[in-house]
Design a protein around this motif. Structure first.
Motif, PDB file in Angstrom:
ATOM      1  N   ARG A 156     -15.911 -12.672   3.882  1.00  0.00           N
ATOM      2  CA  ARG A 156     -16.166 -13.390   2.631  1.00  0.00           C
ATOM      3  C   ARG A 156     -14.921 -14.093   2.105  1.00  0.00           C
ATOM      4  NH1 ARG A 156     -19.704  -8.940   1.958  1.00  0.00           N
ATOM      5  NH2 ARG A 156     -21.851  -9.688   1.729  1.00  0.00           N
ATOM      6  N   SER A 157     -13.772 -13.538   2.381  1.00  0.00           N
ATOM      7  CA  SER A 157     -12.510 -14.121   1.932  1.00  0.00           C
ATOM      8  C   SER A 157     -11.419 -13.649   2.878  1.00  0.00           C
ATOM      9  CB  SER A 157     -12.192 -13.709   0.487  1.00  0.00           C
ATOM     10  OG  SER A 157     -12.017 -12.308   0.388  1.00  0.00           O
ATOM     11  N   TYR A 158     -10.243 -14.265   2.764  1.00  0.00           N
ATOM     12  CA  TYR A 158      -9.145 -13.848   3.629  1.00  0.00           C
ATOM     13  C   TYR A 158      -7.830 -13.887   2.873  1.00  0.00           C
ATOM     14  CZ  TYR A 158      -8.663 -18.942   4.376  1.00  0.00           C
ATOM     15  OH  TYR A 158      -8.522 -20.291   4.203  1.00  0.00           O
ATOM     16  N   GLY A 159      -6.836 -13.258   3.475  1.00  0.00           N
ATOM     17  CA  GLY A 159      -5.522 -13.201   2.836  1.00  0.00           C
ATOM     18  C   GLY A 159      -4.468 -12.730   3.809  1.00  0.00           C
ATOM     19  N   ILE A 160      -3.335 -12.334   3.253  1.00  0.00           N
ATOM     20  CA  ILE A 160      -2.216 -11.869   4.061  1.00  0.00           C
ATOM     21  C   ILE A 160      -1.657 -10.592   3.460  1.00  0.00           C
ATOM     22  CG2 ILE A 160      -1.595 -14.180   4.856  1.00  0.00           C
ATOM     23  CD1 ILE A 160       0.652 -14.193   2.751  1.00  0.00           C
ATOM     24  N   ALA A 161      -1.103  -9.760   4.309  1.00  0.00           N
ATOM     25  CA  ALA A 161      -0.316  -8.608   3.881  1.00  0.00           C
ATOM     26  C   ALA A 161       1.108  -8.856   4.348  1.00  0.00           C
ATOM     27  CB  ALA A 161      -0.864  -7.313   4.479  1.00  0.00           C
ATOM     28  N   LEU A 162       2.065  -8.614   3.467  1.00  0.00           N
ATOM     29  CA  LEU A 162       3.473  -8.841   3.771  1.00  0.00           C
ATOM     30  C   LEU A 162       4.173  -7.511   3.988  1.00  0.00           C
ATOM     31  CD1 LEU A 162       4.195 -11.556   1.071  1.00  0.00           C
ATOM     32  CD2 LEU A 162       3.779 -11.936   3.507  1.00  0.00           C
ATOM     33  N   GLY A 163       4.937  -7.416   5.058  1.00  0.00           N
ATOM     34  CA  GLY A 163       5.620  -6.162   5.338  1.00  0.00           C
ATOM     35  C   GLY A 163       5.957  -6.067   6.818  1.00  0.00           C
ATOM     36  N   PRO A 164       6.194  -4.836   7.283  1.00  0.00           N
ATOM     37  CA  PRO A 164       5.878  -3.570   6.617  1.00  0.00           C
ATOM     38  C   PRO A 164       6.860  -3.161   5.524  1.00  0.00           C
ATOM     39  CG  PRO A 164       6.790  -3.146   8.781  1.00  0.00           C
ATOM     40  CD  PRO A 164       6.612  -4.624   8.677  1.00  0.00           C
ATOM     41  N   LEU A 176       1.356 -19.285   0.504  1.00  0.00           N
ATOM     42  CA  LEU A 176       0.723 -19.695  -0.750  1.00  0.00           C
ATOM     43  C   LEU A 176       0.750 -21.210  -0.907  1.00  0.00           C
ATOM     44  CD1 LEU A 176       2.189 -16.946  -3.090  1.00  0.00           C
ATOM     45  CD2 LEU A 176      -0.251 -17.407  -2.785  1.00  0.00           C
ATOM     46  N   ARG A 177       1.851 -21.810  -0.571  1.00  0.00           N
ATOM     47  CA  ARG A 177       2.010 -23.254  -0.767  1.00  0.00           C
ATOM     48  C   ARG A 177       1.154 -24.068   0.192  1.00  0.00           C
ATOM     49  NH1 ARG A 177       5.266 -27.447   1.071  1.00  0.00           N
ATOM     50  NH2 ARG A 177       6.276 -26.127   2.631  1.00  0.00           N
ATOM     51  N   ARG A 178       1.094 -23.617   1.454  1.00  0.00           N
ATOM     52  CA  ARG A 178       0.455 -24.439   2.476  1.00  0.00           C
ATOM     53  C   ARG A 178      -0.933 -23.970   2.887  1.00  0.00           C
ATOM     54  NH1 ARG A 178       5.122 -23.640   6.541  1.00  0.00           N
ATOM     55  NH2 ARG A 178       3.548 -24.358   8.027  1.00  0.00           N
ATOM     56  N   ARG A 179      -1.227 -22.666   2.718  1.00  0.00           N
ATOM     57  CA  ARG A 179      -2.466 -22.122   3.269  1.00  0.00           C
ATOM     58  C   ARG A 179      -3.452 -21.611   2.215  1.00  0.00           C
ATOM     59  NH1 ARG A 179      -2.313 -24.512   8.136  1.00  0.00           N
ATOM     60  NH2 ARG A 179      -0.393 -24.023   9.274  1.00  0.00           N
ATOM     61  N   ARG A 180      -2.974 -21.384   1.000  1.00  0.00           N
ATOM     62  CA  ARG A 180      -3.802 -20.918  -0.113  1.00  0.00           C
ATOM     63  C   ARG A 180      -4.655 -19.689   0.248  1.00  0.00           C
ATOM     64  NH1 ARG A 180      -4.018 -24.766  -4.340  1.00  0.00           N
ATOM     65  NH2 ARG A 180      -2.105 -26.007  -4.150  1.00  0.00           N
ATOM     66  N   PRO A 181      -4.047 -18.601   0.698  1.00  0.00           N
ATOM     67  CA  PRO A 181      -4.827 -17.390   0.970  1.00  0.00           C
ATOM     68  C   PRO A 181      -5.485 -16.889  -0.313  1.00  0.00           C
ATOM     69  CG  PRO A 181      -2.483 -16.884   0.889  1.00  0.00           C
ATOM     70  CD  PRO A 181      -2.600 -18.384   0.845  1.00  0.00           C
ATOM     71  N   HIS A 182      -6.645 -16.272  -0.173  1.00  0.00           N
ATOM     72  CA  HIS A 182      -7.375 -15.790  -1.345  1.00  0.00           C
ATOM     73  C   HIS A 182      -6.715 -14.559  -1.948  1.00  0.00           C
ATOM     74  CE1 HIS A 182     -10.803 -17.675   1.172  1.00  0.00           C
ATOM     75  NE2 HIS A 182     -10.274 -18.580   0.378  1.00  0.00           N
ATOM     76  N   VAL A 183      -6.068 -13.740  -1.126  1.00  0.00           N
ATOM     77  CA  VAL A 183      -5.304 -12.598  -1.636  1.00  0.00           C
ATOM     78  C   VAL A 183      -3.993 -12.491  -0.871  1.00  0.00           C
ATOM     79  CG1 VAL A 183      -7.408 -11.301  -2.244  1.00  0.00           C
ATOM     80  CG2 VAL A 183      -6.238 -10.816  -0.093  1.00  0.00           C
ATOM     81  N   VAL A 184      -3.007 -11.909  -1.544  1.00  0.00           N
ATOM     82  CA  VAL A 184      -1.709 -11.617  -0.930  1.00  0.00           C
ATOM     83  C   VAL A 184      -1.350 -10.181  -1.311  1.00  0.00           C
ATOM     84  CG1 VAL A 184       0.753 -12.179  -0.859  1.00  0.00           C
ATOM     85  CG2 VAL A 184      -0.956 -14.021  -1.079  1.00  0.00           C
ATOM     86  N   GLN A 185      -1.106  -9.355  -0.312  1.00  0.00           N
ATOM     87  CA  GLN A 185      -0.722  -7.968  -0.577  1.00  0.00           C
ATOM     88  C   GLN A 185       0.787  -7.811  -0.366  1.00  0.00           C
ATOM     89  OE1 GLN A 185      -1.533  -3.439   1.089  1.00  0.00           O
ATOM     90  NE2 GLN A 185      -3.209  -4.918   1.185  1.00  0.00           N
ATOM     91  N   HIS A 186       1.446  -7.165  -1.329  1.00  0.00           N
ATOM     92  CA  HIS A 186       2.892  -7.009  -1.235  1.00  0.00           C
ATOM     93  C   HIS A 186       3.338  -5.796  -2.042  1.00  0.00           C
ATOM     94  CE1 HIS A 186       3.914  -8.700  -5.354  1.00  0.00           C
ATOM     95  NE2 HIS A 186       2.675  -9.103  -5.211  1.00  0.00           N
ATOM     96  N   ILE A 187       4.604  -5.424  -1.881  1.00  0.00           N
ATOM     97  CA  ILE A 187       5.208  -4.303  -2.610  1.00  0.00           C
ATOM     98  C   ILE A 187       5.751  -4.812  -3.947  1.00  0.00           C
ATOM     99  CG2 ILE A 187       7.095  -2.627  -2.590  1.00  0.00           C
ATOM    100  CD1 ILE A 187       6.825  -2.577   0.490  1.00  0.00           C
ATOM    101  N   TYR A 188       5.476  -4.045  -5.014  1.00  0.00           N
ATOM    102  CA  TYR A 188       5.958  -4.437  -6.334  1.00  0.00           C
ATOM    103  C   TYR A 188       5.848  -3.223  -7.246  1.00  0.00           C
ATOM    104  CZ  TYR A 188       6.194  -7.240 -10.696  1.00  0.00           C
ATOM    105  OH  TYR A 188       6.542  -7.787 -11.911  1.00  0.00           O
ATOM    106  N   ASN A 189       6.937  -2.869  -7.906  1.00  0.00           N
ATOM    107  CA  ASN A 189       6.893  -1.762  -8.852  1.00  0.00           C
ATOM    108  C   ASN A 189       8.088  -1.833  -9.795  1.00  0.00           C
ATOM    109  OD1 ASN A 189       9.140  -0.025  -7.637  1.00  0.00           O
ATOM    110  ND2 ASN A 189       7.738  -0.131  -5.886  1.00  0.00           N
ATOM    111  N   LEU A 190       8.106  -0.953 -10.776  1.00  0.00           N
ATOM    112  CA  LEU A 190       9.166  -0.948 -11.789  1.00  0.00           C
ATOM    113  C   LEU A 190      10.567  -0.832 -11.195  1.00  0.00           C
ATOM    114  CD1 LEU A 190       7.584   1.364 -14.505  1.00  0.00           C
ATOM    115  CD2 LEU A 190       8.562  -0.891 -14.954  1.00  0.00           C
ATOM    116  N   LEU A 191      10.685  -0.134 -10.085  1.00  0.00           N
ATOM    117  CA  LEU A 191      11.987   0.064  -9.464  1.00  0.00           C
ATOM    118  C   LEU A 191      12.288  -0.970  -8.394  1.00  0.00           C
ATOM    119  CD1 LEU A 191      12.046   3.977  -9.100  1.00  0.00           C
ATOM    120  CD2 LEU A 191      12.626   2.553 -11.083  1.00  0.00           C
ATOM    121  N   GLU A 192      11.278  -1.685  -7.935  1.00  0.00           N
ATOM    122  CA  GLU A 192      11.433  -2.690  -6.880  1.00  0.00           C
ATOM    123  C   GLU A 192      10.653  -3.957  -7.256  1.00  0.00           C
ATOM    124  OE1 GLU A 192      11.653   0.239  -3.003  1.00  0.00           O
ATOM    125  OE2 GLU A 192       9.860   0.295  -4.253  1.00  0.00           O
TER     126      GLU A 192
END
Length: 339
Positions: A156-164, A176-192
């Motif tokens: 139904r949709s597609y995206g990318i995961a960044l890592g590991p 994001l700029r060239r391919r417009r993925p519907h979702v992007v998974q990445h690490i993000y938190n208060l300490l990082e």
């Protein structure tokens, strides 16, 4: 529980999701199949309808668990999985070695069909390219295939995961700029918070599209670790840098003001992430039932105040007053390297 809209599919996704990494890989402890299924069913009872896995998690086991728990299109859950690693011929285990990747059309089509079979579904709600590199961002054939799979009704949709590991900034920005993925998974938190913030700032609009994993910095922001905390052999936290635990504990102590009646530190960490409207869902590492109850209640806990948010920003800007070695980011972190 509260929900956000995945625009491309019209599906409402729970602000707190459930990642199958913890239950299916052995990196967070061992669980029987019954224990794992009990986790998933309890999560659904608590309002969690978004479940994220990957074909490589337990070499198919994570997908099999989801298939047994919620097989079928009418189960009321939104399922995301990832493809791109070739684990054929590998034995299931908790090893930290990264497997070879294969993003050829023939391999990806076989991987999608195998995922559908294990998930017991006709369509995958969201398919992510697992830990893409810049060469995959550049490859038109990969993105044409994703569009084809969508037209065929396989996804139904597609995206990318960044890592590991943390990093991979321009892999995400260029996608994001060239391919417009519907979702992007990445690490993000208060300490990082870096490089998650500039990555999200590169989004073409304000639509919720980001999936945040490791929102508690591998458990630190749950507020339960001490200087004496040790991790079992094979646990992925043993691969964190030596300064991660002692420096993290000093930072956590400066965040204790976020603990108020009706809101734990772990809930505050999720609240902070969910203040960002471009985030679709966060995926805490859930490995205990009491944790599940706590995190599922985070969207309904007392919201962070303006003064609390301002204080957080002050702490982040000064790295909590702590001197640390330069972070060894992975991937493409400068424009010059991406040219």
């Amino acid at each position: 529980m509260k929900y956000r809209l995945l625009r491309e599919t019209g599906q409402k996704v729970s602000e707190v999701g459930f990642g199958l990494w913890t239950l299916s890989t052995g990196w967070w402890g061992e669980y029987t199949e019954k224990q794992a299924l009990d986790f998933l069913h309890r999560a659904f009872d608590l309002g969690i309808n978004f479940f994220d896995t990957a074909d490589v998690y337990g070499y198919g086991y994570g997908e099999e668990l989801l298939g047994k728990a919620f097989g079928g299109e009418s189960s009321g859950v939104v399922v995301a999985t990832k493809v791109g690693y070739d684990f054929s011929g590998s034995s299931r285990g908790p090893g930290q070695r990264e497997l070879p990747q294969d993003f050829s059309e023939s391999f990806l089509r076989r991987a999608v069909e195998s995922s559908l079979r294990r998930l017991r579904r006709e369509t995958i709600d969201n398919l992510q390219l697992h830990n893409i590199r810049m060469e995959h961002v550049d490859d038109d054939r990969i993105w044409e295939l994703l569009d084809a799979l969508r037209r065929e009704g396989k996804i139904r949709s597609y995206g990318i995961a960044l890592g590991p590991a943390i990093g991979w900034l321009y892999e995400g920005i260029e996608a994001l700029r060239r391919r417009r993925p519907h979702v992007v998974q990445h690490i993000y938190n208060l300490l990082e918070p870096f490089p998650g913030r500039p990555l999200m700032d590169a989004a073409p609009d304000q639509n919720p599209r980001f999936l945040v994993r490791v929102p508690h910095s591998s458990g630190l922001l749950e507020g339960r670790y001490t200087a004496e905390t040790t991790f079992p052999k094979g646990d992925h936290r043993n691969h964190r840098p030596a300064h991660w635990l002692p420096n993290g504990l000093k930072k956590v102590e400066q965040l204790r003001f976020l603990e108020v009646p009706g809101r734990t530190l772990g809930q505050a960490a999720l609240q902070w992430i969910l203040c960002e409207p471009r985030i679709l869902s966060c995926l805490p590492n859930i490995y205990a039932l009491e944790q599940l109850e706590e995190f599922a209640a985070a969207p309904d806990s007392p919201p962070l105040t303006r003064s609390e948010l301002d204080r957080i920003e002050e702490l982040i800007a000064g790295n909590f007053g702590i001197e640390e070695p330069q972070e060894a980011y992975k991937g493409t972190m400068t424009w010059a390297a991406s040219a």
